[in-house]
Design a protein around this motif. Sequence first.
Motif, PDB file in Angstrom:
ATOM      1  N   VAL A 202       0.845  -1.052  -0.009  1.00  0.00           N
ATOM      2  CA  VAL A 202      -0.031  -0.008  -0.124  1.00  0.00           C
ATOM      3  C   VAL A 202       0.889   1.364  -0.038  1.00  0.00           C
ATOM      4  O   VAL A 202       1.500   1.523   1.050  1.00  0.00           O
ATOM      5  CB  VAL A 202      -0.774   0.137   1.200  1.00  0.00           C
ATOM      6  N   GLY A 203       1.037   1.868  -1.194  1.00  0.00           N
ATOM      7  CA  GLY A 203       1.570   3.289  -1.273  1.00  0.00           C
ATOM      8  C   GLY A 203       0.756   4.362  -1.365  1.00  0.00           C
ATOM      9  O   GLY A 203      -0.053   4.370  -2.094  1.00  0.00           O
ATOM     10  N   VAL A 204       1.097   5.283  -0.468  1.00  0.00           N
ATOM     11  CA  VAL A 204       0.549   6.672  -0.470  1.00  0.00           C
ATOM     12  C   VAL A 204       1.193   7.865  -1.118  1.00  0.00           C
ATOM     13  O   VAL A 204       2.420   7.980  -0.578  1.00  0.00           O
ATOM     14  CB  VAL A 204      -0.188   6.833   0.943  1.00  0.00           C
ATOM     15  N   GLU A 205       0.618   8.652  -1.724  1.00  0.00           N
ATOM     16  CA  GLU A 205       1.594   9.886  -2.235  1.00  0.00           C
ATOM     17  C   GLU A 205       1.463  10.715  -1.282  1.00  0.00           C
ATOM     18  O   GLU A 205       0.909  10.997  -0.223  1.00  0.00           O
ATOM     19  CB  GLU A 205       0.885  10.418  -3.637  1.00  0.00           C
ATOM     20  N   TYR A 222      -7.992  10.112   0.603  1.00  0.00           N
ATOM     21  CA  TYR A 222      -8.127  11.607   0.472  1.00  0.00           C
ATOM     22  C   TYR A 222      -7.072  12.211   0.016  1.00  0.00           C
ATOM     23  O   TYR A 222      -5.744  11.827   0.112  1.00  0.00           O
ATOM     24  CB  TYR A 222      -7.969  12.065   2.137  1.00  0.00           C
ATOM     25  N   GLY A 223      -7.164  13.310  -0.537  1.00  0.00           N
ATOM     26  CA  GLY A 223      -5.935  14.334  -1.080  1.00  0.00           C
ATOM     27  C   GLY A 223      -5.526  14.077  -2.255  1.00  0.00           C
ATOM     28  O   GLY A 223      -5.617  14.652  -3.462  1.00  0.00           O
ATOM     29  N   LYS A 224      -4.313  13.035  -2.476  1.00  0.00           N
ATOM     30  CA  LYS A 224      -3.753  12.384  -3.692  1.00  0.00           C
ATOM     31  C   LYS A 224      -4.124  11.041  -3.604  1.00  0.00           C
ATOM     32  O   LYS A 224      -4.626  10.441  -2.807  1.00  0.00           O
ATOM     33  CB  LYS A 224      -2.166  12.739  -3.263  1.00  0.00           C
ATOM     34  N   ASP A 225      -3.249  10.215  -4.613  1.00  0.00           N
ATOM     35  CA  ASP A 225      -3.451   9.008  -5.106  1.00  0.00           C
ATOM     36  C   ASP A 225      -2.801   8.080  -3.882  1.00  0.00           C
ATOM     37  O   ASP A 225      -1.851   8.527  -3.348  1.00  0.00           O
ATOM     38  CB  ASP A 225      -3.062   8.909  -6.339  1.00  0.00           C
ATOM     39  N   ALA A 226      -3.338   6.859  -3.925  1.00  0.00           N
ATOM     40  CA  ALA A 226      -2.885   5.778  -3.263  1.00  0.00           C
ATOM     41  C   ALA A 226      -2.797   4.615  -4.075  1.00  0.00           C
ATOM     42  O   ALA A 226      -3.620   4.686  -5.056  1.00  0.00           O
ATOM     43  CB  ALA A 226      -3.433   5.362  -1.956  1.00  0.00           C
ATOM     44  N   TYR A 227      -2.228   3.605  -3.925  1.00  0.00           N
ATOM     45  CA  TYR A 227      -2.005   2.321  -4.795  1.00  0.00           C
ATOM     46  C   TYR A 227      -1.926   1.170  -3.906  1.00  0.00           C
ATOM     47  O   TYR A 227      -1.237   1.051  -2.611  1.00  0.00           O
ATOM     48  CB  TYR A 227      -0.650   2.350  -5.639  1.00  0.00           C
ATOM     49  N   LEU A 254      -6.094   4.356  -6.451  1.00  0.00           N
ATOM     50  CA  LEU A 254      -7.095   5.096  -5.525  1.00  0.00           C
ATOM     51  C   LEU A 254      -7.122   6.483  -5.696  1.00  0.00           C
ATOM     52  O   LEU A 254      -6.075   6.957  -5.183  1.00  0.00           O
ATOM     53  CB  LEU A 254      -6.971   4.400  -4.154  1.00  0.00           C
ATOM     54  N   GLY A 255      -7.877   7.226  -6.453  1.00  0.00           N
ATOM     55  CA  GLY A 255      -7.895   8.552  -6.301  1.00  0.00           C
ATOM     56  C   GLY A 255      -8.730   9.134  -5.054  1.00  0.00           C
ATOM     57  O   GLY A 255      -9.383   8.293  -4.431  1.00  0.00           O
ATOM     58  N   PRO A 256      -8.495  10.608  -4.961  1.00  0.00           N
ATOM     59  CA  PRO A 256      -9.331  11.028  -3.774  1.00  0.00           C
ATOM     60  C   PRO A 256     -10.822  10.593  -3.771  1.00  0.00           C
ATOM     61  O   PRO A 256     -11.488  10.740  -4.893  1.00  0.00           O
ATOM     62  CB  PRO A 256      -9.095  12.419  -4.084  1.00  0.00           C
ATOM     63  N   GLY A 257     -11.341  10.061  -2.817  1.00  0.00           N
ATOM     64  CA  GLY A 257     -12.693   9.624  -2.524  1.00  0.00           C
ATOM     65  C   GLY A 257     -13.054   8.135  -3.066  1.00  0.00           C
ATOM     66  O   GLY A 257     -13.884   7.673  -2.798  1.00  0.00           O
ATOM     67  N   ALA A 258     -12.002   7.504  -3.557  1.00  0.00           N
ATOM     68  CA  ALA A 258     -12.044   6.251  -4.079  1.00  0.00           C
ATOM     69  C   ALA A 258     -11.950   5.306  -2.793  1.00  0.00           C
ATOM     70  O   ALA A 258     -11.283   5.665  -1.673  1.00  0.00           O
ATOM     71  CB  ALA A 258     -10.994   5.668  -4.927  1.00  0.00           C
ATOM     72  N   THR A 259     -12.581   4.049  -2.609  1.00  0.00           N
ATOM     73  CA  THR A 259     -12.713   3.161  -1.498  1.00  0.00           C
ATOM     74  C   THR A 259     -11.927   1.722  -1.956  1.00  0.00           C
ATOM     75  O   THR A 259     -11.713   1.376  -3.146  1.00  0.00           O
ATOM     76  CB  THR A 259     -14.029   2.954  -1.038  1.00  0.00           C
TER      77      THR A 259
END
Length: 367
Positions: A202-205, A222-227, A254-259
């Motif tokens: 799990v990587g968070v920008e 939230y905010g920026k993308d995660a993978y 995962l863009g902002p708001g994605a689950t």
Amino acid sequence: MNGDGSVLPASMTRAVDAIRGSAATLDVVVLAGSAPASGSRTPECDTVMTLKGVNSCTTWTLTTAADGNDSRVNTDIRKAEFVYFAGGDQCRYTAWKGTALEASVESVVAKGGGSGGGSAGHHVNGSIVYDACRGSVTSREALADPYDPYITFTTDMFTWPNYAGVINDSHFVTRDRMGRTMAFVARALKDGLTPGGAAWGVGVEEGGGSLFVDRNGLATEYGKDAYVVLGDHAPEQADPGKPLTFSNYKIWRLGPGATFDFKNRPVCGYYRRSVTNGVADARLYSGAPETNCGSPNGSSLNESEPNDSRGTADDATVLERSVDDGAGTDESLALTRTASGTGAYCIDMEAYSGSGTAAYSCGITKN
């Protein structure tokens, strides 16, 4: 869990509200391995104290492993409802494994509180921690040798509900860390650090990226993308001194708001990328999501006839998998049916490449 050391007010507010419920306020403890080089000595608490529903925020700066047994620190942690690990050096944090601090943080979550952090603090909240105790590794170095001496792990310091088998990484896109996360996932599989033959990264920008995971395992970005990066089979080559080869990682952006549901992990919506002889595919951070992936466990499957043989069967989901990959090591799996009625299950058994021609047996027990 944040992509850099900063607290993101939006995700932190959600955590505060989810934990306190109808209670008026709650208390937060920030744990740091070193003091900030400049500016405020308590930057995380400066932000946290502006949020509605926070009664207090206390920062403890702990510089040695022995500090994890400080009675004053542990008293504060156990009284708090949220523990935030600041950015810094995750090797200092993993040194607290086995101290009273580890049990104190676990007690906060057990009573319905939360744990989180940013940058190094994001790393330490995974069940497998890239601890960087010998130094930091780049994606290029990790792909060239997944057993690079700088790749070291601390396991099972914290294994949070619904978040098992996960390796966290931060500053993800800006510092181009997809490659090294791929290498971490391959190592976790090859070394048997995760159950069930699957490992997750799990990587968070940085710059405002924050992944909030609720008590039911549902994550919101939230905010920026995660993978989310899944390796669900043994790497084709992951050996000391050799470049990594691993086909078909499954990656969710995962863009902002994605689950993303970590309790019932998705089996679709990913794109695929591979690594061949230490060289990763192009466009690691984007791809067209696959939608024809079979049916998730427990959902309906549209049948077509005939489908009573393996050659004509409808594409469905892999329900369980075992890839222990070790000489003399038994594979095993268990499946609990979720629906009544008739139906057929297919078991696929394959010898690992290079494993030889030894005889084997398979036993099935119905409980």
